[in-house]
Design an enzyme around this catalytic site. Structure first.
Site, PDB file in Angstrom:
ATOM      1  N   ASP A   8      -9.141   0.899 -11.480  1.00 38.22           N
ATOM      2  CA  ASP A   8      -8.229   0.264 -10.549  1.00 38.22           C
ATOM      3  C   ASP A   8      -7.163   1.314 -10.193  1.00 38.22           C
ATOM      4  OD1 ASP A   8      -6.593  -1.819  -9.261  1.00 38.22           O
ATOM      5  OD2 ASP A   8      -5.329  -1.603 -11.035  1.00 38.22           O
ATOM      6  N   ASP A  10      -3.389   0.667  -8.493  1.00 38.52           N
ATOM      7  CA  ASP A  10      -2.004   0.268  -8.780  1.00 38.52           C
ATOM      8  C   ASP A  10      -1.888  -0.329 -10.176  1.00 38.52           C
ATOM      9  OD1 ASP A  10      -0.634   0.961  -6.386  1.00 38.52           O
ATOM     10  OD2 ASP A  10      -1.555  -0.737  -5.373  1.00 38.52           O
TER      11      ASP A  10
END
Length: 256
Positions: A8, A10
Site C-alpha cells: 500500500d 499512504d
C-alpha cells in the site's frame, strides 16, 4: 516461481499524502535485489508519481522490477525500457461496468452527505471532494486539496465523532437498497473509495498469476481498503504495518 512484494502507499510507504523518504527508498532497493515490487493503492497514478518521484528517479532502483497498480490494481503501469517511462497497459471503467444511472445515484448521495457534513462539522473544507478515477470514485469530505494541518483537523474530528463510520453505513445501505453491486470502503485517513464489487485490492492478483505474493498495508481491519488483500494472503503472506518506519522493519525481516 517469481516473487513480488506488494505495498500500500499512504501510511505504508509514505505518510498520508507525503513524499517517500530516503530510508524507504534504500529499503526497497535492497528488496528489489531479491524480489519484484508492486505499489497497489487506492490512489490514482498521478498521486503515486508525485509522492514516490524520488523512488522512480533513484539510480539504484531497478524499475523493470517495480510495478505500479493504482486504483486497487484496476490500472497497471509498467516500465518501458525503450521509452524510459512508465506506461499504462491496463485499465477498466466503473461507469462502463455499472451504467450511468447507477453511477449518478451514487454520486447524488455523496453530494447529499457532503452537504450534511459541512453543515454539522466546522472544519476548513478545501476542494476536490469527488475524484472520479475511471475505475473508482473517491469521496474526500475535507477535500483532496487539504494541506497537512487541515487533514489533521479532519482526522481528529473523525476519530472523535465517527463521521466516516456513520456515513459509510448510510452509503452502504443506499447502494444495497438500490440493488447496486458496489463496495464502499474507507480510503486512507480522510476519504471513501467506492467501486464495483470485486474491484478491491484483491483485483491486483489477476495480473500476478504464477507469482508468490506478499502484501504489506496499514488499513487491514474493519472497513479498511487493505483488508481484502490482507485477508486473502493470510496467514503467512501478508502483514499489517502502523507506519513507514514499521514497514522498513518488515522489509528487513523478509529479506534477512
Amino acid at each position: 516461481m517469481s516473487s513480488i512484494v506488494l505495498f500500500d502507499m499512504d501510511g505504508t510507504l509514505t505518510e498520508p499524502r507525503q513524499l517517500i523518504q530516503k530510508d524507504m527508498i534504500d529499503s526497497i532497493a535492497m528488496l528489489l535485489e531479491k524480489s519484484e515490487v508492486g505499489i497497489v493503492t487506492g490512489s490514482d497514478a498521478d498521486y503515486v508519481f508525485q509522492q514516490c518521484k524520488a523512488l522512480f528517479e533513484n539510480e539504484n532502483i531497478d524499475k523493470a522490477k517495480l510495478h505500479i497498480f493504482p486504483c486497487n490494481g484496476t490500472k497497471v503501469f509498467t516500465w518501458n525500457a525503450e521509452t524510459l517511462s512508465y506506461e499504462n497497459i491496463y485499465a477498466v471503467d466503473m461507469v462502463g461496468k455499472l451504467g450511468q444511472d447507477a453511477y449518478s445515484t451514487i454520486l447524488s448521495k455523496c453530494f447529499e452527505y457532503q452537504a450534511c457534513i459541512v453543515m454539522l462539522h466546522k472544519l476548513p473544507y478545501t476542494g476536490t471532494f469527488f475524484h472520479y478515477r475511471g475505475s473508482m470514485l473517491n469521496w474526500c469530505p475535507i477535500g483532496r486539496s487539504a494541506k497537512s494541518g487541515e487533514r489533521l483537523l479532519w482526522v481528529e474530528e473523525d476519530e472523535k465523532n465517527k463521521i466516516r463510520e456513520h456515513f459509510l453505513k448510510l452509503l452502504v445501505k443506499d447502494v444495497d437498497d438500490a440493488g447496486l453491486p458496489v463496495t464502499v470502503a474507507l480510503g486512507g485517513s480522510t476519504s471513501f473509495d467506492i467501486y464495483p464489487d470485486g474491484w478491491d485490492k484483491t483485483y491486483v492478483t489477476k495480473h500476478l498469476q504464477g507469482y508468490d505474493m506478499f502484501f504489506i498495508g496499514d488499513k487491514c481491519t474493519g472497513t479498511g481498503n487493505d483488508r481484502a488483500l490482507y485477508d486473502m494472503l493470510q496467514p503467512d503472506n501478508s502483514r499489517e504495518t502502523l507506519n513507514p518506519s514499521m514497514t522498513i522493519e518488515i522489509i528487513e525481516e523478509i529479506t534477512s
